[in-house]
Design a protein around this motif. Structure first.
Motif, PDB file in Angstrom:
ATOM      1  N   LEU A 621       1.471  -0.867  -0.299  1.00 46.72           N
ATOM      2  CA  LEU A 621      -0.656  -0.230   0.042  1.00 46.72           C
ATOM      3  C   LEU A 621       0.676   1.351  -0.016  1.00 46.72           C
ATOM      4  CD1 LEU A 621      -2.475  -1.102   2.982  1.00 46.72           C
ATOM      5  CD2 LEU A 621      -2.796  -1.694   0.012  1.00 46.72           C
ATOM      6  N   PRO A 622       0.563   2.291  -0.461  1.00 47.44           N
ATOM      7  CA  PRO A 622       1.238   3.254  -0.314  1.00 47.44           C
ATOM      8  C   PRO A 622       1.649   4.229   1.003  1.00 47.44           C
ATOM      9  CG  PRO A 622      -0.966   3.923  -1.176  1.00 47.44           C
ATOM     10  CD  PRO A 622      -1.152   2.664  -1.309  1.00 47.44           C
ATOM     11  N   ALA A 623       2.194   5.231   0.583  1.00 44.78           N
ATOM     12  CA  ALA A 623       2.816   5.621   2.198  1.00 44.78           C
ATOM     13  C   ALA A 623       1.460   6.739   2.679  1.00 44.78           C
ATOM     14  CB  ALA A 623       4.045   6.299   2.436  1.00 44.78           C
ATOM     15  N   GLU A 624       0.399   6.464   2.019  1.00 45.16           N
ATOM     16  CA  GLU A 624      -0.519   8.079   2.049  1.00 45.16           C
ATOM     17  C   GLU A 624      -1.364   7.041   3.148  1.00 45.16           C
ATOM     18  OE1 GLU A 624       2.909   9.212  -0.719  1.00 45.16           O
ATOM     19  OE2 GLU A 624       1.083   7.321  -1.015  1.00 45.16           O
ATOM     20  N   VAL A 625      -1.319   6.036   2.845  1.00 49.22           N
ATOM     21  CA  VAL A 625      -2.765   4.681   3.202  1.00 49.22           C
ATOM     22  C   VAL A 625      -2.907   5.244   4.602  1.00 49.22           C
ATOM     23  CG1 VAL A 625      -1.532   3.122   4.115  1.00 49.22           C
ATOM     24  CG2 VAL A 625      -3.694   2.767   3.762  1.00 49.22           C
ATOM     25  N   SER A 626      -4.570   5.803   4.958  1.00 48.66           N
ATOM     26  CA  SER A 626      -4.789   5.783   7.009  1.00 48.66           C
ATOM     27  C   SER A 626      -4.748   4.308   7.259  1.00 48.66           C
ATOM     28  CB  SER A 626      -6.274   6.058   6.089  1.00 48.66           C
ATOM     29  OG  SER A 626      -7.111   5.371   5.975  1.00 48.66           O
ATOM     30  N   VAL A 627      -4.992   4.615   8.888  1.00 48.56           N
ATOM     31  CA  VAL A 627      -4.326   3.724   9.908  1.00 48.56           C
ATOM     32  C   VAL A 627      -6.264   2.648   9.435  1.00 48.56           C
ATOM     33  CG1 VAL A 627      -5.136   3.507  12.239  1.00 48.56           C
ATOM     34  CG2 VAL A 627      -3.734   5.225  10.881  1.00 48.56           C
ATOM     35  N   GLU A 628      -7.194   3.948   9.063  1.00 45.59           N
ATOM     36  CA  GLU A 628      -8.288   3.164   8.899  1.00 45.59           C
ATOM     37  C   GLU A 628      -8.454   2.448   7.555  1.00 45.59           C
ATOM     38  OE1 GLU A 628      -8.030   6.093   9.638  1.00 45.59           O
ATOM     39  OE2 GLU A 628      -8.577   6.034  11.899  1.00 45.59           O
ATOM     40  N   GLU A 629      -7.988   2.354   6.673  1.00 47.12           N
ATOM     41  CA  GLU A 629      -7.469   1.256   5.784  1.00 47.12           C
ATOM     42  C   GLU A 629      -6.882   0.457   5.290  1.00 47.12           C
ATOM     43  OE1 GLU A 629      -6.937   2.154   0.716  1.00 47.12           O
ATOM     44  OE2 GLU A 629      -6.583   4.046   2.064  1.00 47.12           O
ATOM     45  N   LEU A 630      -5.110   1.085   6.155  1.00 46.55           N
ATOM     46  CA  LEU A 630      -4.790  -0.395   6.721  1.00 46.55           C
ATOM     47  C   LEU A 630      -5.142  -1.156   7.054  1.00 46.55           C
ATOM     48  CD1 LEU A 630      -1.163  -1.652   6.713  1.00 46.55           C
ATOM     49  CD2 LEU A 630      -1.156   0.504   8.398  1.00 46.55           C
ATOM     50  N   ARG A 631      -6.327  -1.212   8.053  1.00 42.68           N
ATOM     51  CA  ARG A 631      -6.696  -1.978   9.801  1.00 42.68           C
ATOM     52  C   ARG A 631      -7.594  -3.320   8.247  1.00 42.68           C
ATOM     53  NH1 ARG A 631     -11.282  -3.309  12.218  1.00 42.68           N
ATOM     54  NH2 ARG A 631     -11.014  -4.521  14.065  1.00 42.68           N
ATOM     55  N   SER A 632      -8.817  -2.113   7.377  1.00 45.47           N
ATOM     56  CA  SER A 632      -9.420  -2.664   6.945  1.00 45.47           C
ATOM     57  C   SER A 632      -8.563  -3.585   5.484  1.00 45.47           C
ATOM     58  CB  SER A 632     -10.550  -1.685   5.408  1.00 45.47           C
ATOM     59  OG  SER A 632     -11.204  -2.592   4.901  1.00 45.47           O
ATOM     60  N   LYS A 633      -7.645  -3.886   5.229  1.00 47.80           N
ATOM     61  CA  LYS A 633      -6.680  -5.096   4.010  1.00 47.80           C
ATOM     62  C   LYS A 633      -5.894  -5.727   4.952  1.00 47.80           C
ATOM     63  CE  LYS A 633      -6.975  -1.688   0.172  1.00 47.80           C
ATOM     64  NZ  LYS A 633      -7.241  -2.873  -0.726  1.00 47.80           N
ATOM     65  N   VAL A 634      -5.989  -5.853   6.680  1.00 45.97           N
ATOM     66  CA  VAL A 634      -5.360  -6.585   7.109  1.00 45.97           C
ATOM     67  C   VAL A 634      -6.581  -7.138   7.309  1.00 45.97           C
ATOM     68  CG1 VAL A 634      -4.770  -7.819   9.517  1.00 45.97           C
ATOM     69  CG2 VAL A 634      -3.339  -4.801   7.982  1.00 45.97           C
ATOM     70  N   GLN A 635      -7.558  -6.621   7.838  1.00 49.21           N
ATOM     71  CA  GLN A 635      -9.326  -7.373   7.952  1.00 49.21           C
ATOM     72  C   GLN A 635      -9.571  -8.176   7.273  1.00 49.21           C
ATOM     73  OE1 GLN A 635     -11.050  -7.413  11.431  1.00 49.21           O
ATOM     74  NE2 GLN A 635     -11.427  -9.223  10.074  1.00 49.21           N
ATOM     75  N   GLY A 636      -9.355  -7.324   5.634  1.00 50.25           N
ATOM     76  CA  GLY A 636      -9.565  -8.701   4.226  1.00 50.25           C
ATOM     77  C   GLY A 636      -8.671 -10.180   4.115  1.00 50.25           C
ATOM     78  N   LEU A 637      -7.361 -10.210   5.506  1.00 45.61           N
ATOM     79  CA  LEU A 637      -6.464 -10.554   5.219  1.00 45.61           C
ATOM     80  C   LEU A 637      -6.647 -11.955   6.165  1.00 45.61           C
ATOM     81  CD1 LEU A 637      -3.089  -8.819   3.961  1.00 45.61           C
ATOM     82  CD2 LEU A 637      -5.368 -10.143   2.482  1.00 45.61           C
ATOM     83  N   LEU A 638      -7.949 -11.755   6.872  1.00 43.62           N
ATOM     84  CA  LEU A 638      -7.736 -12.320   7.975  1.00 43.62           C
ATOM     85  C   LEU A 638      -9.331 -13.334   7.458  1.00 43.62           C
ATOM     86  CD1 LEU A 638      -7.002 -10.546  11.048  1.00 43.62           C
ATOM     87  CD2 LEU A 638      -5.962 -12.090  10.029  1.00 43.62           C
ATOM     88  N   GLY A 639     -10.276 -12.585   6.639  1.00 42.74           N
ATOM     89  CA  GLY A 639     -11.354 -13.204   6.007  1.00 42.74           C
ATOM     90  C   GLY A 639     -12.535 -12.690   6.972  1.00 42.74           C
ATOM     91  N   PRO A 640     -13.760 -12.841   6.575  1.00 39.76           N
ATOM     92  CA  PRO A 640     -15.109 -11.858   7.497  1.00 39.76           C
ATOM     93  C   PRO A 640     -14.859 -11.359   8.618  1.00 39.76           C
ATOM     94  CG  PRO A 640     -15.561 -13.760   6.634  1.00 39.76           C
ATOM     95  CD  PRO A 640     -14.253 -13.612   6.486  1.00 39.76           C
ATOM     96  N   VAL A 641     -15.532 -10.332   9.165  1.00 38.67           N
ATOM     97  CA  VAL A 641     -15.569  -9.439  10.824  1.00 38.67           C
ATOM     98  C   VAL A 641     -16.827 -11.033  11.348  1.00 38.67           C
ATOM     99  CG1 VAL A 641     -15.909  -8.384  11.952  1.00 38.67           C
ATOM    100  CG2 VAL A 641     -14.617  -7.871  10.295  1.00 38.67           C
ATOM    101  N   PRO A 642     -16.066 -11.279  12.167  1.00 37.15           N
ATOM    102  CA  PRO A 642     -17.186 -12.582  12.902  1.00 37.15           C
ATOM    103  C   PRO A 642     -18.657 -11.396  13.326  1.00 37.15           C
ATOM    104  CG  PRO A 642     -15.347 -11.894  14.110  1.00 37.15           C
ATOM    105  CD  PRO A 642     -15.386 -11.699  13.523  1.00 37.15           C
ATOM    106  N   PRO A 643     -19.635 -11.953  13.848  1.00 32.32           N
ATOM    107  CA  PRO A 643     -20.777 -11.868  13.936  1.00 32.32           C
ATOM    108  C   PRO A 643     -20.460 -10.849  16.014  1.00 32.32           C
ATOM    109  CG  PRO A 643     -21.438 -13.519  13.139  1.00 32.32           C
ATOM    110  CD  PRO A 643     -20.038 -13.743  14.011  1.00 32.32           C
ATOM    111  N   MET A 644     -21.435  -9.870  15.988  1.00 32.19           N
ATOM    112  CA  MET A 644     -21.130  -9.537  17.128  1.00 32.19           C
ATOM    113  C   MET A 644     -21.332 -10.613  18.806  1.00 32.19           C
ATOM    114  SD  MET A 644     -20.041  -6.241  19.108  1.00 32.19           S
ATOM    115  CE  MET A 644     -20.809  -5.880  17.402  1.00 32.19           C
TER     116      MET A 644
END
Length: 654
Positions: A621-644
């Motif tokens: 990802l480019p150096a300008e990536v936001s913290v929220e976008e970076l977290r979203s990318k890592v979450q995508g590599l882990l799979g879907p977010v589990p139910p509450m």
């Protein structure tokens, strides 16, 4: 230059390389040359030993030492110039020139056999030493030009396997031919036949291009030899210590292998067939260990195998000495006086342990040497690879000369053959400790390899996104205390880990963390000075082109889910903009090393070997990536977010 195969083929067997033009013809060329080296030397030694009056009045022992010395001498004299040639010109052209010279050398040797002239034969052995000195640099520097990095370990494994088996075959065939005939015609046919085979196979080696076309050739035995060794030292601490470790292997090999004839005759009370069995067992062990590297390394350059090799070398060198002494004591008890044939030797109690030690000595030797050669090839600049290999050949030759001198001195002082082997085992342990203390990367990768391959079955994807060179930040989720070891196991490059200062200071572990240049960090509220120092260290590392790993959550997960990312990683990127590589680790939450609330018994139960573990590496990802976008990318590599309310375990069941 031949384009290396894609990493998509990394999971295929290394033996497929034998059928490909980029490797197969070169492999055949190397086998023919290694065979002729040992074949010629052994023929001369055997003919002088058993037909001395026809050739010379010198003692067979003196002739054997002369032959060995004349073969090694060219490595000191000409390796520096050979490295220059291999870097300056296309490696395929250099190989063909060397192989053409080999045909001429074998003609000279044939004349020596017809004339029964020992000086001519010794001259041909010296010339073959020159041949090998010029072939060595191009041999090892060609592999990284034609193989992908995932194939280097497998290619080197095949090369070492083939070389040792060819040397063994050359020795055995020389013994058979010398026993059957001394007719110069048949000796010449054998010598020239393999030389021509090597030349013909070299014609099919594809062009590799010139690595350093602007290099100016300089020939000076002293100044260029010194300059070449200094070049190896400047290539980096890891490369330099790998060169020293390889040379140490040849030191140990020179000591142990030179004692095999005396060990078989004087200690094991065997005849020449027993010596042959010992040499064959060692060669087969080396071949097996060399091939095993590919499987254990997971199709990458894995120097974590080197400590395993050094431990095995120490243990089985020592045990070989002890088992040989026990075998000799048992023979004295039985009152056996006649030399044992190989069948009688195998029928005697204790022989299998001796052979097992010899075989395992070879296996662990293969595990030691193959990753080191692959590591040097991977970490050396392409335009200098041949000259770095030349530096290694010079060091190898010096090591073998020192080994011969030490062996002669200790034996003359009254040390027994097995005592000399025990001394070698002790020295090996001390040298190994020195190397791993000096180059902590070896020890760290050994620990990571051992943990990951003992407890888990690691599956990876996207590892090609990790750059081979240049600065970048790895940003994985933080699941367990062994996350750093898992990341080290999947990445061949050294990683600077940013870690919690409280863990960094744990006694004993702190020493290891300091050795691998981990970076302690703390919160601004708790330790502001530690935080600022960590940010400055990360900035310096990135500007130096290093790979830094930051766990953006700032702490281990306590519920198995991905926590919010801290802003610290954003500060690092603002100070030094570099690519960010998201990584998802799956399968560690249920392990013994996570904060999952398991009891001691539960943690012990989860240590069972073979658990599935996955590591998914995302695109940079480019150096300008936001913290929220970076977290979203890592979450995508882990799979879907589990139910509450559902606790995610990340456990992938087989």
């Amino acid at each position: 230059m031949t384009h290396p195969a894609s990493s998509d083929h990394a999971s295929h067997s290394q033996f497929r390389l034998l059928g490909q033009r980029r490797f197969g013809p070169f492999f055949a060329t190397q086998l023919a040359g290694a065979f002729n080296d040992s074949f010629l030397k052994q023929l001369v030694i055997l003919l002088v030993t058993f037909h001395a009056t026809e050739y010379t009045s010198l003692s067979p022992g003196l002739v054997a030492n002369l032959a060995a010395g004349l073969f090694i001498l060219p490595f000191v004299l000409f390796s520096a110039y050979a490295g220059q040639l291999a870097d300056r010109f296309d490696k395929a052209r250099v190989i063909r020139a060397v192989k053409a010279a080999e045909v001429a050398i074998m003609m000279v040797a044939s004349a020596g056999f017809y004339l029964k002239s020992l000086p001519v034969l010794l001259a041909s052995i010296f010339a073959m030493g020159c041949h090998s000195a010029f072939f060595g640099p191009v041999k090892y520097s060609l592999l990284p030009r034609v193989l992908a990095k995932e194939e280097l370990t497998g290619g080197n494994g095949l090369l070492e396997m083939g070389t040792f088996l060819s040397i063994l075959l050359g020795t055995l065939v020389a013994g058979v031919i010398a026993a059957v005939t001394t007719n110069p015609l048949w000796l010449s046919i054998a010598l020239l036949g393999f030389a021509v085979l090597g030349l013909v196979s070299s014609l099919f080696i594809p062009a590799t291009g010139e690595a350093a076309p602007d290099l100016k050739l300089r020939f000076s035995v002293v100044s260029e030899t010194v300059a070449t060794v200094k070049m190896g030292k400047r290539e980096g601490e890891g490369v330099w210590n790998s060169l020293l470790a390889i040379s140490w292997f040849w030191f140990v090999g020179a000591v142990v292998l030179s004692q095999i004839p005396a060990l078989g005759k004087d200690v094991l009370h065997g005849d020449t067939t027993v010596v042959t069995v010992l040499l064959a067992t060692f060669s087969i062990g080396i071949a097996a260990g060399s091939l095993l590297c590919e499987r254990l390394s997971g199709h990458k350059v894995e120097i974590g195998l080197v400590p395993i090799g050094s431990i095995g070398l120490t243990v089985f060198t020592a045990d070989m000495a002890w088992s040989c002494d026990r075998f000799a004591s048992a023979l004295q008890t039985l009152g056996t006086s006649l030399p044992l044939s190989w069948t009688q030797f195998l029928a005697t109690s204790g022989s299998l342990r001796v052979l097992a030690d010899v075989a395992l000595l070879g296996v662990f030797g293969g595990l030691f040497i193959v990753p080191l050669y692959a590591f040097v090839q991977l970490r050396t600049a392409p335009q200098r690879q041949s000259r770095i290999i030349s530096a290694n050949n010079i060091l190898n030759a010096v090591a073998m000369v020192i080994a011969a001198g030490m062996s002669a001195g200790l034996l003359a002082a009254g040390v027994s053959v097995t005592g000399l082997i025990l001394v070698c085992a002790g020295l090996n342990a001390l040298v190994a400790l020195y190397i791993y203390r000096t180059v902590p990367e070896f020890l760290w990768r050994f620990v990571s390899w051992f943990v990951v391959h003992t407890l888990y079955r690691l599956r990876t994807s996207g590892t090609h996104h990790i750059p081979e060179e240049g600065a970048a930040i790895l940003a994985p989720n933080h699941v367990s205390y062994v996350d750093a070891l898992v990341l080290s196991a999947l990445c061949p490059r050294p990683i600077r880990f940013v870690m919690d200062a409280s863990i960094f200071r744990v006694p004993v572990l702190s020493w290891l963390f300091r050795q691998v240049n981990a970076i302690p960090i703390a919160s601004a509220k708790r330790e502001p000075e530690t935080l600022e120092k960590a940010l400055a260290t990360v900035d310096a590392a990135l500007r130096n082109g290093e790979l830094v790993c930051v766990f953006p959550e700032g702490a281990l997960t306590r519920d198995g889910q991905l926590a919010e990312f801290k802003p610290g990683i954003r500060r690092m990127l603002d100070a030094c903009p570099v690519p960010v590589i998201p990584v998802g680790l799956v399968g560690l939450w249920a392990s013994a090393f996570a904060r999952n609330g398991k009891s001691v018994g539960g943690r012990l139960a989860s240590l069972r070997p073979g658990r599935r573990l996955e590591a998914h590496v995302g695109a940079p990802l480019p150096a300008e990536v936001s913290v929220e976008e970076l977290r979203s990318k890592v979450q995508g590599l882990l799979g879907p977010v589990p139910p509450m309310g559902e606790v995610r375990t990340f456990e992938v069941r087989s």
